[in-house]
Design a protein around this motif. Sequence first.
Motif, short mmCIF file in Angstrom:
data_model
loop_
_atom_site.label_atom_id
_atom_site.label_comp_id
_atom_site.label_asym_id
_atom_site.label_seq_id
_atom_site.Cartn_x
_atom_site.Cartn_y
_atom_site.Cartn_z
N LEU A 127 0.78 -1.24 0.08
CA LEU A 127 0.00 0.05 0.16
C LEU A 127 0.89 1.22 -0.08
O LEU A 127 0.63 2.20 -0.75
N ALA A 128 1.81 1.28 0.78
CA ALA A 128 2.48 2.40 0.97
C ALA A 128 3.73 2.65 -0.41
O ALA A 128 4.05 3.75 -0.75
N GLY A 129 3.82 1.51 -0.83
CA GLY A 129 4.58 1.51 -2.18
C GLY A 129 6.17 0.94 -1.82
O GLY A 129 6.47 1.18 -0.68
N LEU A 130 6.71 0.43 -2.78
CA LEU A 130 8.04 -0.18 -2.55
C LEU A 130 9.12 1.07 -2.45
O LEU A 130 10.09 0.77 -1.80
N ASP A 131 9.03 2.09 -3.02
CA ASP A 131 9.85 2.95 -3.07
C ASP A 131 10.32 3.58 -1.65
O ASP A 131 11.31 3.77 -1.29
N ILE A 132 8.98 3.86 -0.83
CA ILE A 132 9.18 4.14 0.55
C ILE A 132 9.48 3.13 1.46
O ILE A 132 10.47 3.08 2.19
#
Length: 405
Positions: A387-392
Amino acid sequence: MLNTGSTGFMLLATSLVMLMTPGLAFFYGGLACKRNILGIMMQSFVSLGITTILWFFVGYSLCFSGGEGAIIGDLDKMFLHGITPLTPFKNGGFPELVFVAYQMMFAIITPALITGAFANRVTFKAYLIFLVVWQLFVYYPFAHMVWGGGLLAEMGVLDFAGGIVVHATAGAAALASVFYVGSRKYKDSKPNSIPLMAIGTALLWFGWYGFNAGSELNVDGITALAFLNSDIAASFAAITWMIIEWLKETKPKFVGFMTGAVAGLATVTPAAGLVSMPVAALMGIIGAITCYLAVHIKNRMEWDDALDVWGVHGIGGVTGTILLGVFASTAINPAGTDGLLYGGTAFFIKELVVVVITSIYAFVFTYVMLILIDIITPVKVSDEEELAGLDISIHGECAYDTGVF
């Protein structure tokens, strides 16, 4: 005697193929959602580092040292032992070090292709293990068997630039990965930057000339044929895909055009220097149709191959290999063989059987490998990380200062 012209050309071809991996990163990065741009680009770029180290240690030796008629080579050239700047490649036209570098670029991009299938869902630790093990047990054996004088080469199997070794293996592995990690929890994300995807497509298309034309390992008429066949197939496929979408959705789509171009390039790759230019055009058309249908089937079956790796690269490579078995002609390339259309029934059957077996092996090994990796470290990210995204959540960075979501 080393030839400066051949050496210069092969260095250029090597540079072009190297450029394809950053191009793939841009292509995938543009298609990904904003929360996962850096994550998927990192997976391509890290292959430049990890694969180079692995290739230096054992990769080149396992692919191209000894093992005549075998499944894998030997370790005589570990750490590039015995290869000096003056050691000629077997044809004598350029140094073996150039061949080492050229083939290394193929090894770098092949596992990177797979990453588009499991976008947003795989942990970085698991991917690093995947990157090493998959090459050792899938890419290296097939590179040796087809291009390193191994079992399939002795059987008379042909793969000019990677329909079997690169695209069939990567496509099957991509599908296995999708089945293992399952669907994304949030599948409604749109491409974050179609212009970024366009930059990636341009780099891939440009680099593919080195990929295909350089595979002649010489500078001659076949080199020029492979170069032009690549562009012809890509162009016919891009227009074909665009027309299909235009008829179906009433609008000509830029993403479809670019996807079609990549499908055409993947389809012609195994045959680029072994078929005529009209056949390359036909392969582009057939490749676009079969890949489009594969993507449609994937969507209908709800297989979450996020960036259509199986449908475009996998099916493109398989289709091109089968079509090579039909249309190959010694009138075009005397070093090749005749396909089904010219009486080469046995060659057609070999190409068909080998590409199917290759795909099955790559699929099964990849699935089992992911099960084993999961014992060591989690393969799939948590719902919160997704949900947060893998980047962060994994890399602690974001591609844009604002508008991350």
